[in-house]
Design an enzyme around this catalytic site. Structure first.
Site, PDB file in Angstrom:
ATOM      1  N   GLU A  44       0.821  -1.210   0.000  1.00  0.00           N
ATOM      2  CA  GLU A  44       0.000   0.000   0.000  1.00  0.00           C
ATOM      3  C   GLU A  44       0.856   1.262   0.000  1.00  0.00           C
ATOM      4  O   GLU A  44       2.054   1.221   0.266  1.00  0.00           O
ATOM      5  CB  GLU A  44      -0.919   0.008   1.223  1.00  0.00           C
ATOM      6  N   CYS A  53      -1.254  -4.556  -5.926  1.00  0.00           N
ATOM      7  CA  CYS A  53      -1.845  -5.784  -5.411  1.00  0.00           C
ATOM      8  C   CYS A  53      -0.839  -6.933  -5.437  1.00  0.00           C
ATOM      9  O   CYS A  53       0.125  -6.923  -6.198  1.00  0.00           O
ATOM     10  CB  CYS A  53      -3.057  -6.168  -6.251  1.00  0.00           C
ATOM     11  N   GLU A  55      -1.214  -9.971  -6.576  1.00  0.00           N
ATOM     12  CA  GLU A  55      -1.195 -10.703  -7.840  1.00  0.00           C
ATOM     13  C   GLU A  55      -0.312 -10.017  -8.868  1.00  0.00           C
ATOM     14  O   GLU A  55       0.464 -10.666  -9.579  1.00  0.00           O
ATOM     15  CB  GLU A  55      -2.627 -10.822  -8.398  1.00  0.00           C
ATOM     16  N   CYS A  91      -8.736  -8.406  -7.988  1.00  0.00           N
ATOM     17  CA  CYS A  91      -9.509  -7.229  -8.394  1.00  0.00           C
ATOM     18  C   CYS A  91      -9.555  -7.155  -9.926  1.00  0.00           C
ATOM     19  O   CYS A  91      -8.871  -7.901 -10.628  1.00  0.00           O
ATOM     20  CB  CYS A  91      -8.892  -5.960  -7.806  1.00  0.00           C
ATOM     21  N   CYS A  94      -6.140  -6.555 -11.600  1.00  0.00           N
ATOM     22  CA  CYS A  94      -5.307  -7.758 -11.602  1.00  0.00           C
ATOM     23  C   CYS A  94      -5.808  -8.777 -12.610  1.00  0.00           C
ATOM     24  O   CYS A  94      -5.016  -9.433 -13.283  1.00  0.00           O
ATOM     25  CB  CYS A  94      -5.238  -8.372 -10.207  1.00  0.00           C
TER      26      CYS A  94
END
Length: 137
Positions: A44, A53, A55, A91, A94
Site C-alpha cells: 500500500e 496488489c 497478484e 480485483c 489484476c
C-alpha cells in the site's frame, strides 16, 4: 507443485504485506509452466493510487525475470491477525493484467486455507476478456 503447496506459498507471501492503511493483507503465488513460483504481497501507499496488489506484484516479478507463461495462481487474503472467512479474488485490474500473459485458461485458486479453496479459470472470472488477440490485424 501441488495446489496445497502453492496455497502455502501464498500464505507465506501474505506475511510480507505492507498494508498499514487497510490492514487487509494479501499474498499470491504464481506458478509458471516451467515450474518456477513467483510470490507477491500487496504493497500500500498513503497516496492509494500507487498501491500494488499481490497478484500484480507476483506477475511483474515473473515478467521482469523473463517468464511469461503461467499455469496457476493462488491468492489468500484477510484482515491483519484474522483468520480467512471469505475467499479473496483478484480485483479487476489484476484480472486484466493476468489476462495479458495468461489468457482465459489460467487456474485461479482463491483459498481460505490449504484444504478450503474455490478454483476457477481466469476466463470464468473475466468473461469476454480483452487481450493481445483483440489487437491482431
Amino acid at each position: 507443485m501441488t495446489d496445497r503447496e502453492l496455497i502455502r506459498a501464498a500464505f507465506a507471501a501474505r506475511e510480507k504485506a505492507y498494508a498499514p492503511y487497510s490492514r487487509f493483507q494479501v499474498g499470491a503465488a504464481l506458478l509458471a509452466k516451467n515450474g518456477q513460483v513467483f510470490t507477491g504481497c500487496n504493497i500500500e501507499n498513503a497516496g492509494y493510487t500507487p498501491t500494488n496488489c499481490a497478484e500484480r506484484t507476483a506477475l511483474f516479478k515473473a515478467v521482469s525475470e523473463g517468464v511469461t507463461d503461467f499455469d496457476t495462481i493462488a491468492i489468500v487474503g484477510s484482515m491483519a491477525g484474522k483468520k480467512n472467512t471469505l475467499v479473496t479474488g483478484p480485483c479487476g485490474v489484476c484480472r486484466q493484467a493476468l489476462y495479458e500473459f495468461c489468457g482465459p485458461s489460467l487456474r485461479v485458486i482463491m483459498a481460505k486455507g490449504e484444504n478450503d479453496a474455490v478454483i476457477r479459470t481466469l476466463g470464468e472470472l473475466l468473461p469476454f476478456g480483452f487481450g493481445p488477440q483483440n489487437l491482431e490485424i
